[in-house]
Design a protein around this motif. Structure first.
Motif, PDB file in Angstrom:
ATOM      1  N   UNK A  13      -3.772  -0.829  50.409  1.00  0.00           N
ATOM      2  CA  UNK A  13      -5.075  -0.309  49.982  1.00  0.00           C
ATOM      3  C   UNK A  13      -5.038   0.223  48.547  1.00  0.00           C
ATOM      4  N   UNK A  14      -3.844   0.571  48.062  1.00  0.00           N
ATOM      5  CA  UNK A  14      -3.734   1.322  46.803  1.00  0.00           C
ATOM      6  C   UNK A  14      -2.970   0.528  45.736  1.00  0.00           C
ATOM      7  N   UNK A  16      -1.829   1.509  43.010  1.00  0.00           N
ATOM      8  CA  UNK A  16      -0.725   2.294  42.410  1.00  0.00           C
ATOM      9  C   UNK A  16       0.466   2.461  43.353  1.00  0.00           C
ATOM     10  N   UNK A  17       0.370   1.943  44.565  1.00  0.00           N
ATOM     11  CA  UNK A  17       1.459   2.079  45.535  1.00  0.00           C
ATOM     12  C   UNK A  17       2.675   1.252  45.125  1.00  0.00           C
ATOM     13  N   UNK A  43      -7.071  -6.315  51.379  1.00  0.00           N
ATOM     14  CA  UNK A  43      -8.007  -5.178  51.445  1.00  0.00           C
ATOM     15  C   UNK A  43      -9.117  -5.335  50.400  1.00  0.00           C
ATOM     16  N   UNK A  47     -10.795  -8.700  53.849  1.00  0.00           N
ATOM     17  CA  UNK A  47     -10.493  -9.832  54.729  1.00  0.00           C
ATOM     18  C   UNK A  47     -10.746  -9.459  56.190  1.00  0.00           C
ATOM     19  N   UNK A 105       3.927  -1.507  59.421  1.00  0.00           N
ATOM     20  CA  UNK A 105       3.120  -0.647  60.294  1.00  0.00           C
ATOM     21  C   UNK A 105       3.583  -0.917  61.717  1.00  0.00           C
ATOM     22  N   UNK A 106       4.141   0.048  62.383  1.00  0.00           N
ATOM     23  CA  UNK A 106       4.480  -0.121  63.799  1.00  0.00           C
ATOM     24  C   UNK A 106       5.327  -1.364  64.058  1.00  0.00           C
ATOM     25  N   UNK A 108       5.786  -3.986  62.513  1.00  0.00           N
ATOM     26  CA  UNK A 108       5.141  -5.272  62.264  1.00  0.00           C
ATOM     27  C   UNK A 108       4.298  -5.182  61.000  1.00  0.00           C
ATOM     28  N   UNK A 109       3.481  -6.186  60.776  1.00  0.00           N
ATOM     29  CA  UNK A 109       2.610  -6.154  59.604  1.00  0.00           C
ATOM     30  C   UNK A 109       1.314  -5.407  59.927  1.00  0.00           C
ATOM     31  N   UNK A 110       0.601  -4.899  58.911  1.00  0.00           N
ATOM     32  CA  UNK A 110      -0.689  -4.253  59.166  1.00  0.00           C
ATOM     33  C   UNK A 110      -1.664  -5.243  59.819  1.00  0.00           C
ATOM     34  N   UNK A 111      -2.602  -4.725  60.604  1.00  0.00           N
ATOM     35  CA  UNK A 111      -3.554  -5.578  61.327  1.00  0.00           C
ATOM     36  C   UNK A 111      -4.279  -6.550  60.395  1.00  0.00           C
ATOM     37  N   UNK A 114      -2.020  -9.390  60.051  1.00  0.00           N
ATOM     38  CA  UNK A 114      -1.900 -10.124  61.319  1.00  0.00           C
ATOM     39  C   UNK A 114      -3.144 -10.991  61.526  1.00  0.00           C
ATOM     40  N   UNK A 194       8.990   6.459  50.212  1.00  0.00           N
ATOM     41  CA  UNK A 194       8.312   7.760  50.093  1.00  0.00           C
ATOM     42  C   UNK A 194       9.290   8.923  50.070  1.00  0.00           C
TER      43      UNK A 194
END
Lengths: 230, 230
Positions: A13-14, A16-17, A43, A47, A105-106, A108-111, A114, A194
């Motif tokens: 989402x970011x 700058x990440x 994002x 999508x 994420x969990x 796996x990949x973010x939803x 997926x 992080x």
């Protein structure tokens, strides 16, 4: 490796990440090599991850009972998939290498990513049983999973509480990419960015840039249970 | 087991599908036992799978650089998560048992259900390092993954082309549910229902109904690497 085409499927989402910076490093480094690089910024594109009837333009093959897999396959044949899917499939078709860049994420990949897999890799386009694994329809392409984790490297070891990181890679690398015939390069993992210093995060970007310089000389992994569970 | 509360998280587009029938069987059978059953019908709810800034009401903790995990954690503390998440968290909080009912998509759950995991199981609500695994915040709850596959049982064996089905369960059962402290019952798998007779599909529903009759007597699996990779 001038002329090679790369598609980066990017899910953060970011801008700058660290994921954003890793994506930028790949765009720059591969660009310098003369590759043509396309980014699907999921994002930013907003999508759609949900596999629904909206993916099929016009009438359904079977309007009595909706079966997404069947409808997507038939719509692909007729050229009746929704525009966003046709667009993504074109990018995949043209690419020599797919890079998936995301935060884990969990396990796996973010939803949102997926959903890209669920919706873009339609039967008839990416696979068509028994044309799967070594004869999958996307053979002659390469894929690379590049991701960041929350947990430390120690947690993701055989004796660690989260188990060997390779266990997590099985569904993504083998179950998706290998199933479609895509050869898989070793994953690129930045553990727990992080929880490290700014200097260490910069080092992570340098290591990735360095790897990309000789990426085209790499051999794919042997994508079999031994690699994951030995 | 009258009085027990069950939440079924259900992800299929078609009520007439086998997944829809499996969900209905669970609602009926558990209802007969006097359980209180709630269903989150994700497609019908048009559940949002994307983890974005929209999940946080009001100001951000750090508006300079958006970090979803941090923002969701802080918003949870303040009671500032979006309404759909608060609603799902309430259902989880009240439930003794979570049943996930879905068709396997690419060695995992459909994106819409992955989005439920990504967005609902917020830090502070479901886990809070080092309160994870046996001390996860959702301990004393049970979970059960009930799903259908495209591939046959033979494909999903150690020597089969898709590998042992348990490999696929690791990220979902261990990486998500166990991480949150939830104890995991044995999965319920209907292999390749699209390739069997109508009679065989009816048999699948009976087997599920039968299992549900004694579900509360079942012991959770030993959710450790041995169960998955032995």
């Amino acid at each position: 490796m001038a002329g090679r085409k790369v598609l980066i499927i990017y899910a953060h989402q970011e801008p700058k990440s660290l994921n954003g910076s890793l994506k930028n490093v790949a765009v720059e480094e591969l660009g310098k090599q003369g590759c043509s690089v396309t980014v699907s910024d999921l994002y930013a594109m907003q999508f759609e991850p949900r596999a629904t009837r909206n993916d099929i333009v016009g009438c359904l093959h079977n309007s009595e009972e909706f079966n997404y897999g069947v409808e997507a396959r038939e719509a692909y044949k007729r050229g009746d998939l929704s525009d966003d899917l046709i667009e993504e499939q074109k990018k995949v078709q043209e690419a020599d290498l797919l890079i998936f860049q995301f935060p884990l994420y969990w396990f796996s990949m973010p939803a949102i990513m997926k959903g890209w897999m669920d919706r873009v890799l339609v039967e008839g386009f990416a696979h068509k049983f028994p044309d799967c694994y070594s004869s999958g329809l996307l053979k002659n392409k390469l894929a690379l999973f590049s991701f960041t984790t929350g947990g430390s490297k120690e947690m993701y070891t055989k004796g660690g509480i989260s188990g060997d990181i390779r266990y997590i890679l099985w569904p993504m690398q083998h179950g998706i990419m290998h199933y479609c015939g895509v050869k898989v390069l070793a994953p690129h993992i930045c553990f727990a960015p992080e929880y490290v210093s700014e200097e260490n995060r910069k080092e992570m970007l340098l290591v990735w840039a360095q790897r990309l310089k000789t990426l085209w000389k790499e051999e794919p992994i042997n994508c079999s249970p031994e690699w994951y569970f030995k």
